[in-house]
Design a protein around this motif. Structure first.
Motif, mmCIF file in Angstrom:
data_model
loop_
_atom_site.group_PDB
_atom_site.id
_atom_site.type_symbol
_atom_site.label_atom_id
_atom_site.label_comp_id
_atom_site.label_asym_id
_atom_site.label_seq_id
_atom_site.Cartn_x
_atom_site.Cartn_y
_atom_site.Cartn_z
ATOM 1 N N LYS A 1 28.128 -7.341 -19.621
ATOM 2 C CA LYS A 1 28.253 -6.982 -18.204
ATOM 3 C C LYS A 1 27.181 -5.961 -17.812
ATOM 4 O O LYS A 1 26.619 -6.014 -16.714
ATOM 5 N N LEU A 2 26.869 -5.037 -18.711
ATOM 6 C CA LEU A 2 25.797 -4.080 -18.434
ATOM 7 C C LEU A 2 24.450 -4.796 -18.351
ATOM 8 O O LEU A 2 23.620 -4.485 -17.478
ATOM 9 N N ALA A 3 24.228 -5.763 -19.226
ATOM 10 C CA ALA A 3 22.985 -6.536 -19.163
ATOM 11 C C ALA A 3 22.891 -7.296 -17.843
ATOM 12 O O ALA A 3 21.819 -7.363 -17.224
ATOM 13 N N ALA A 4 24.011 -7.858 -17.388
ATOM 14 C CA ALA A 4 24.015 -8.591 -16.120
ATOM 15 C C ALA A 4 23.723 -7.662 -14.948
ATOM 16 O O ALA A 4 23.024 -8.042 -14.000
ATOM 17 N N GLU A 5 24.239 -6.431 -15.009
ATOM 18 C CA GLU A 5 23.892 -5.449 -13.974
ATOM 19 C C GLU A 5 22.382 -5.221 -13.948
ATOM 20 O O GLU A 5 21.766 -5.125 -12.874
ATOM 21 N N GLY A 6 21.779 -5.129 -15.135
ATOM 22 C CA GLY A 6 20.334 -4.938 -15.205
ATOM 23 C C GLY A 6 19.569 -6.091 -14.584
ATOM 24 O O GLY A 6 18.548 -5.890 -13.916
ATOM 25 N N LEU A 7 20.061 -7.298 -14.772
ATOM 26 C CA LEU A 7 19.422 -8.462 -14.157
ATOM 27 C C LEU A 7 19.491 -8.384 -12.635
ATOM 28 O O LEU A 7 18.535 -8.748 -11.939
ATOM 29 N N CYS A 8 20.616 -7.912 -12.119
ATOM 30 C CA CYS A 8 20.733 -7.733 -10.669
ATOM 31 C C CYS A 8 19.673 -6.751 -10.168
ATOM 32 O O CYS A 8 19.000 -6.998 -9.157
ATOM 33 N N ARG A 9 19.516 -5.646 -10.874
ATOM 34 C CA ARG A 9 18.544 -4.629 -10.436
ATOM 35 C C ARG A 9 17.111 -5.178 -10.492
ATOM 36 O O ARG A 9 16.295 -4.910 -9.606
ATOM 37 N N ILE A 10 16.795 -5.936 -11.538
ATOM 38 C CA ILE A 10 15.456 -6.506 -11.653
ATOM 39 C C ILE A 10 15.170 -7.453 -10.494
ATOM 40 O O ILE A 10 14.075 -7.448 -9.914
ATOM 41 N N HIS A 11 16.158 -8.254 -10.128
ATOM 42 C CA HIS A 11 15.937 -9.211 -9.042
ATOM 43 C C HIS A 11 15.860 -8.523 -7.679
ATOM 44 O O HIS A 11 15.241 -9.049 -6.755
ATOM 45 N N HIS A 12 16.432 -7.343 -7.583
ATOM 46 C CA HIS A 12 16.221 -6.562 -6.364
ATOM 47 C C HIS A 12 14.808 -5.992 -6.349
ATOM 48 O O HIS A 12 14.094 -6.086 -5.341
ATOM 49 N N LEU A 13 14.395 -5.394 -7.470
ATOM 50 C CA LEU A 13 13.081 -4.759 -7.529
ATOM 51 C C LEU A 13 11.950 -5.766 -7.385
ATOM 52 O O LEU A 13 10.950 -5.512 -6.710
ATOM 53 N N GLU A 14 12.096 -6.921 -8.022
ATOM 54 C CA GLU A 14 11.001 -7.890 -8.047
ATOM 55 C C GLU A 14 11.015 -8.864 -6.871
ATOM 56 O O GLU A 14 9.953 -9.392 -6.502
ATOM 57 N N HIS A 15 12.198 -9.090 -6.297
ATOM 58 C CA HIS A 15 12.298 -10.124 -5.255
ATOM 59 C C HIS A 15 12.963 -9.637 -3.969
ATOM 60 O O HIS A 15 13.051 -10.403 -3.008
ATOM 61 N N GLY A 16 13.447 -8.392 -3.951
ATOM 62 C CA GLY A 16 14.068 -7.861 -2.749
ATOM 63 C C GLY A 16 15.471 -8.354 -2.496
ATOM 64 O O GLY A 16 16.014 -8.160 -1.395
ATOM 65 N N LEU A 17 16.099 -8.991 -3.482
ATOM 66 C CA LEU A 17 17.467 -9.485 -3.313
ATOM 67 C C LEU A 17 18.435 -8.303 -3.300
ATOM 68 O O LEU A 17 18.496 -7.530 -4.256
ATOM 69 N N ALA A 18 19.175 -8.142 -2.218
ATOM 70 C CA ALA A 18 20.160 -7.066 -2.133
ATOM 71 C C ALA A 18 21.338 -7.394 -3.034
ATOM 72 O O ALA A 18 21.936 -8.469 -2.923
ATOM 73 N N CYS A 19 21.675 -6.481 -3.932
ATOM 74 C CA CYS A 19 22.737 -6.711 -4.904
ATOM 75 C C CYS A 19 23.771 -5.592 -4.840
ATOM 76 O O CYS A 19 23.425 -4.418 -5.020
ATOM 77 N N ALA A 20 25.008 -5.956 -4.597
ATOM 78 C CA ALA A 20 26.122 -5.008 -4.655
ATOM 79 C C ALA A 20 26.823 -5.204 -5.995
ATOM 80 O O ALA A 20 27.356 -6.287 -6.272
#
Length: 319
Positions: free
Chosen positions: A146-165
């Motif tokens: 689950k922590l790894a999945a959180e990291g994937l959310c953050r990467i996709h926000h940083l690299e692609h601008g996807l807003a992740c809650a």
């Protein structure tokens, strides 16, 4: 919006799907097990299925609640957790980016914040847990993935601008605790509203709020739990003499509990602080420990679900 809801047959999904529809969203439910709100049977680990769903259903946003959970550790190998919780999340994030989405809601867990030291509760005061707690060292494969999945959310926000809650939920399961049986299930759940539990209805409402507001805060993490009545300054006393602190906030709690044959916690070793969700996201759980006591005063129904015989749809399917 046309929303893909994963885990739609699960405990959260069965409450969240109707709320989404009532708010005007078109919901596509995806789960490995059948259910009233599940339209497609399949796993998020199946990248081709995920991609096909996005195209066929015109998906505009994702609420990713599907996962293997902590009790599943006894039933599945570590690789299954990686396939579902990590690779499955990546499949959804990549499909969302390709589709040009602006929001993604991820159901995470407070469990990933609990390392062996915190779990042992050996310190002199209760551990105060908020979004700044760290460094994080999950104690099992569930928390790690689950922590790894959180990291994937953050990467996709940083690299692609996807807003992740990212919503780290406290406990809201209806069944008995799988490790602690010293108290009755209802007694234990009632106690947990002081420091680590919320209702499934509140968990569902929080996801709906996050879906609406995610573009406002970009990528952010929120703890979801009933608002604790305690303050950080009470942490030492909570560990040494929790009933005294509880009595200060709720003078009739002990008598109400005694009338029901329940026990208040003698010691509280950790407290989840959900204040940031209220300050930033504008969400506050409707049900708290005061609501539990209000039900006890009137001998009314308890404001939370307890079902000792609950079995997840996934297990029912495999039985």
């Amino acid at each position: 919006m046309r929303v893909l809801l994963t885990g739609s047959s699960g405990w959260l999904g069965r409450f969240l799907a109707p709320m989404l529809r009532a708010a005007g969203h078109a919901v596509t439910g995806l789960d490995v097990a059948p259910g009233a709100d599940t339209d497609v049977l399949g796993s998020v680990a199946d990248g081709a299925l995920v991609e096909r769903l996005f195209g066929e259903r015109g998906i505009e946003a994702v609420i990713h609640g599907g996962a293997l959970h902590k009790p599943d550790i006894a039933r599945y190998p570590a690789q299954a957790f990686i396939d579902v919780n990590v690779a499955g999340t990546l499949n959804l994030l990549e499909a969302a980016v390709r589709a040009g989405h602006d929001r993604f809601v991820f159901t995470s867990t407070t469990s990933l914040m609990i390392d062996q030291r915190i779990r042992a509760e050996a310190g002199a005061e209760a551990v105060w847990l908020d979004e700044g707690t760290g460094p994080l060292a999950p104690r099992n494969i569930y928390g790690v993935t689950k922590l790894a999945a959180e990291g994937l959310c953050r990467i996709h926000h940083l690299e692609h601008g996807l807003a992740c809650a990212i919503l780290r939920t406290g406990r809201f399961f209806p069944e008995e605790d799988d490790t602690h049986r010293a108290l009755s299930g209802e007694n234990m759940k009632a106690n947990e509203f002081l420091h680590r539990r919320l209702t499934v209805e509140d968990a569902a409402r929080a996801h709906l709020v996050a879906l609406e507001k995610a573009p406002e805060f970009g990528c952010d993490t929120f703890i979801l739990s009933a608002p604790t009545p305690f303050a950080r300054a009470e942490a030492a006393e909570l560990k040494a003499d929790a009933p005294a602190v509880i009595a200060r906030h709720f003078p009739d709690a002990a008598a109400l509990y005694a009338r029901r044959g329940w026990q208040l916690p003698r010691s509280i070793g950790r407290v989840y602080d959900a204040g940031r969700a209220e300050r930033v996201m504008g969400f506050r759980c409707e049900t708290d420990f005061a609501a539990v006591l209000a039900a006890l005063r009137t001998d009314g129904p308890l404001p939370f679900a307890h079902d000792a015989d609950y079995v997840s749809p996934q297990l029912s399917r495999s039985a």
